[in-house]
Write an enzyme that holds these catalytic residues in place. Structure first.
Site, PDB file in Angstrom:
ATOM      1  N   ARG A  19      30.753  43.297  62.798  1.00 37.98           N
ATOM      2  CA  ARG A  19      29.760  44.349  63.037  1.00 37.98           C
ATOM      3  C   ARG A  19      28.801  44.348  61.848  1.00 37.98           C
ATOM      4  O   ARG A  19      29.144  44.777  60.751  1.00 37.98           O
ATOM      5  CB  ARG A  19      30.437  45.707  63.198  1.00 37.98           C
ATOM      6  CG  ARG A  19      29.472  46.822  63.613  1.00 37.98           C
ATOM      7  CD  ARG A  19      30.227  48.122  63.849  1.00 37.98           C
ATOM      8  NE  ARG A  19      29.330  49.153  64.378  1.00 37.98           N
ATOM      9  CZ  ARG A  19      28.578  49.967  63.621  1.00 37.98           C
ATOM     10  NH1 ARG A  19      28.626  49.845  62.294  1.00 37.98           N
ATOM     11  NH2 ARG A  19      27.787  50.868  64.177  1.00 37.98           N
ATOM     12  N   GLY A  20      27.590  43.824  62.069  1.00 35.59           N
ATOM     13  CA  GLY A  20      26.657  43.609  60.986  1.00 35.59           C
ATOM     14  C   GLY A  20      26.270  44.848  60.219  1.00 35.59           C
ATOM     15  O   GLY A  20      26.010  44.789  59.006  1.00 35.59           O
ATOM     16  N   GLU A  21      26.249  46.006  60.891  1.00 39.09           N
ATOM     17  CA  GLU A  21      25.843  47.235  60.221  1.00 39.09           C
ATOM     18  C   GLU A  21      26.812  47.651  59.115  1.00 39.09           C
ATOM     19  O   GLU A  21      26.437  48.386  58.188  1.00 39.09           O
ATOM     20  CB  GLU A  21      25.706  48.391  61.226  1.00 39.09           C
ATOM     21  CG  GLU A  21      24.612  48.196  62.265  1.00 39.09           C
ATOM     22  CD  GLU A  21      25.112  47.493  63.524  1.00 39.09           C
ATOM     23  OE1 GLU A  21      24.547  47.752  64.593  1.00 39.09           O
ATOM     24  OE2 GLU A  21      26.075  46.704  63.426  1.00 39.09           O
ATOM     25  N   ASP A  22      28.059  47.207  59.211  1.00 39.03           N
ATOM     26  CA  ASP A  22      29.094  47.630  58.256  1.00 39.03           C
ATOM     27  C   ASP A  22      29.169  46.745  57.022  1.00 39.03           C
ATOM     28  O   ASP A  22      29.694  47.183  55.981  1.00 39.03           O
ATOM     29  CB  ASP A  22      30.476  47.598  58.929  1.00 39.03           C
ATOM     30  CG  ASP A  22      30.663  48.748  59.902  1.00 39.03           C
ATOM     31  OD1 ASP A  22      31.708  48.769  60.554  1.00 39.03           O
ATOM     32  OD2 ASP A  22      29.763  49.600  59.998  1.00 39.03           O
ATOM     33  N   ARG A  24      27.776  44.128  54.067  1.00 37.68           N
ATOM     34  CA  ARG A  24      26.575  43.794  53.307  1.00 37.68           C
ATOM     35  C   ARG A  24      26.028  42.441  53.731  1.00 37.68           C
ATOM     36  O   ARG A  24      26.778  41.466  53.852  1.00 37.68           O
ATOM     37  CB  ARG A  24      26.882  43.775  51.808  1.00 37.68           C
ATOM     38  CG  ARG A  24      27.082  45.158  51.216  1.00 37.68           C
ATOM     39  CD  ARG A  24      26.749  45.174  49.723  1.00 37.68           C
ATOM     40  NE  ARG A  24      27.439  44.119  48.996  1.00 37.68           N
ATOM     41  CZ  ARG A  24      28.667  44.255  48.496  1.00 37.68           C
ATOM     42  NH1 ARG A  24      29.315  45.385  48.671  1.00 37.68           N
ATOM     43  NH2 ARG A  24      29.211  43.281  47.832  1.00 37.68           N
ATOM     44  N   GLY A  52      23.626  42.783  73.460  1.00 38.88           N
ATOM     45  CA  GLY A  52      23.384  43.735  74.532  1.00 38.88           C
ATOM     46  C   GLY A  52      24.656  44.519  74.785  1.00 38.88           C
ATOM     47  O   GLY A  52      25.585  44.491  73.992  1.00 38.88           O
ATOM     48  N   GLU A  86      34.376  40.925  72.293  1.00 34.40           N
ATOM     49  CA  GLU A  86      34.549  39.633  71.610  1.00 34.40           C
ATOM     50  C   GLU A  86      36.006  39.445  71.207  1.00 34.40           C
ATOM     51  O   GLU A  86      36.581  38.364  71.365  1.00 34.40           O
ATOM     52  CB  GLU A  86      33.668  39.568  70.363  1.00 34.40           C
ATOM     53  CG  GLU A  86      32.250  39.105  70.600  1.00 34.40           C
ATOM     54  CD  GLU A  86      31.488  38.931  69.290  1.00 34.40           C
ATOM     55  OE1 GLU A  86      31.995  39.356  68.235  1.00 34.40           O
ATOM     56  OE2 GLU A  86      30.382  38.378  69.330  1.00 34.40           O
TER      57      GLU A  86
END
Length: 531
Positions: A19-22, A24, A52, A86
């Protein structure tokens, strides 16, 4: 010709779910750059595909085509339905045995216990999913519990939060495993399908026994090549595997304990193990390798000490294991209670011409002007793969004049590269076995075995016993139709060269081989009394 399944070829070495938001951006950039620097081909979905609500078929395909599937658990991983889907797909791939994916977990800022039991932020995210009436919630919870129990890396526990060291540890472990993959068998492979289909290796998958098979034949006939092809085909079906190449030479250079260490390390994945003696090595093998089915190939073994040190008994291994030996001595394997022995034969005429042409012309058929010369050379070499390659390479790009000259020379003087490969089979014989081998090569090729034995027995030697030894060592054969002694042309040429060397040395001579090309009557007269 029937086709043989080939090992799965991976498109990507690594797929990373995160999860890219979490996480760095610098961490992810450093991770993928480190993969790239080490030659690890990684798929990165945040750059390749737009996210999506549901995963696209292209992304599912990327997961299926990746050898390593890495999941990075972060604080808010479960808030992403994309990531959870995933994860489910990744765990489905893990269940597939062929091809065999390897799943690794990274705990970035989420502890295994939090992931496994879905506590704190994970519990909050699932509460929201249930309010949204997402039907997959139970599957996601089960997947998280399973994933948290898999082998993984914890950023805080491994390197106290030092990301560069952490990333280096991850990429090094992946690279090591990737380098342990399928072996390079070689180029221009001809005739392997015949042996693979004849052996029917798939029958050993899921067996409830320890199976031991041997591959025998003269030097250069393709034993190691076949063993590597089998290893590549079968290794994905076992929980551990090791290919010990050139055991005889390895033992001479470094000793049997080093072979044992190599074997244990490859199968158990344990480094820095120390063994002080062969006996201690045997005990370690029994203890560390007997818990799961493995594939073990011991290439070019030549004495009982090697067999006893590396695979002394089927009881050393877990049921379902497959042990393969390559060897030039059938009796060595027979006395070791090997279940079945596959003898490598020569290539047939069509296969031999194809292999020779690939090296002599760079294509599968000879050019029209050289067809006759090529056929004569192939006939002389009698389907011996190594000889076909060596002579083919030596003639590549040469003129017809050189071809004719080399063909004439081959009839009298054997190629030194081929002789170097064949000669150790003679050198390892006992003195009485050497004498009889040379006598048979001189006089008894094509003669009835019993007649030859009766004549040779007059020299006070156990002819029948020695003939059996020479057969087991693949130096002579006995035709099934009329029990006549036969010998490969290259082996007979080796015998002639040995006799020629003996003839040139001072002292008494036991035999004289005269060919029309090198008969010196004066020298002959000097040794007639000795002969």
């Amino acid at each position: 010709m029937a086709t043989t399944p080939i090992p799965h070829r991976w498109k990507y070495d690594v797929f990373v779910s995160f999860r890219g938001e979490d996480i760095r951006k610098s961490f992810m950039d450093h991770l993928f750059n480190d993969f790239k620097q080490k030659g690890i081909h990684a798929f990165r979905d945040d750059n390749d595909l737009l996210r999506g609500e549901y995963i696209s078929p292209q992304l599912y395909k990327a997961i299926e085509e990746s050898r390593f599937l890495i999941v990075i658990f972060s604080k808010n991983y479960t808030s992403s339905t994309w990531c959870l889907r995933e994860l489910v797909k990744i765990l489905e791939c893990k269940k597939i045995e062929n091809p065999k994916h390897e799943v690794r977990i990274i705990f970035y800022d989420a502890k295994p216990d939090v992931v496994r039991k879905q506590k704190r932020s994970y519990a909050e995210a699932f509460a929201k999913h249930q309010i949204s009436n997402i039907p997959e919630v139970d599957n996601w919870k089960e997947a998280l519990s399973m994933a948290a129990n898999l082998s993984g890396w914890d950023l805080q526990d491994m390197t106290n939060g030092f990301e560069s060291k952490f990333i280096n540890s991850i990429s090094r472990e992946i690279l090591k495993t990737l380098c342990d993959g399928p072996l390079h068998v070689g180029e221009n492979l001809v005739g392997l399908d015949f042996h693979l289909n004849g052996l029917n290796m798939l029958r050993f998958i899921g067996s409830d026994e320890v199976n031991m098979i041997g591959i025998c034949g003269i030097s250069g006939i393709g034993k190691t090549t076949l063993a590597k092809a089998i290893y590549n085909l079968m290794c994905v079906h076992f929980e551990g595997s090791c290919f010990c190449e050139e055991v005889k030479e390895f033992t001479k250079r470094q000793g049997l304990t080093e072979v044992q260490l190599h074997m244990i390390g490859k199968i158990s994945k344990i480094e820095d193990l120390k063994i002080s003696s062969v006996g201690e090595g045997i005990m370690v093998i029994k203890k560390m390798i007997s818990s799961r089915p493995i594939l073990l190939v011991l290439d070019d073994v030549d004495d009982h000490e090697q067999l006893e040190a590396l695979a002394g008994s089927p009881t050393w291994f877990s049921p379902g294991s497959l042990i393969i030996f390559t060897c030039k001595d059938k009796q060595l394997l027979r006395s070791h209670r090997v279940n079945e022995i596959h003898e490598m034969g020569n290539l047939d005429k069509c296969e031999a011409l194809e292999l020779f042409s690939l090296y002599a012309f760079g294509k599968r058929h000879p050019t029209e002007d050289f067809e006759e010369f090529a056929s004569q050379i192939v006939k002389y070499l009698q389907g011996h793969p190594l000889a076909l390659k060596v002579i083919g390479r030596s003639l590549y790009g040469k003129s017809m004049h050189v071809w004719k000259s080399d063909l004439d020379r081959l009839q009298t003087y054997p190629n030194p590269d081929i002789q170097k490969k064949l000669r150790p089979s003679f050198d390892c014989l006992a003195s009485d076995q050497k004498r009889m081998f040379l006598d048979i090569a001189c006089v008894f090729i094509g003669e009835n075995k019993d007649f030859a034995a009766s004549v040779l027995d007059s020299s006070n030697c156990s002819a029948n016993a020695i003939i059996e030894v020479l057969v087991d060592k693949c130096l002579i054969t006995v035709s099934a139709s009329n029990t006549c002694l036969q010998m490969h042309e290259l082996i007979q040429r080796m015998a002639r060269e040995i006799i020629r060397e003996e003839f040139s040395m001072p002292g008494n001579h036991s035999r004289l081989w005269i060919s029309s090309g090198d008969c010196d009557i004066l020298n002959v007269n000097k040794v007639l009394s000795a002969v």
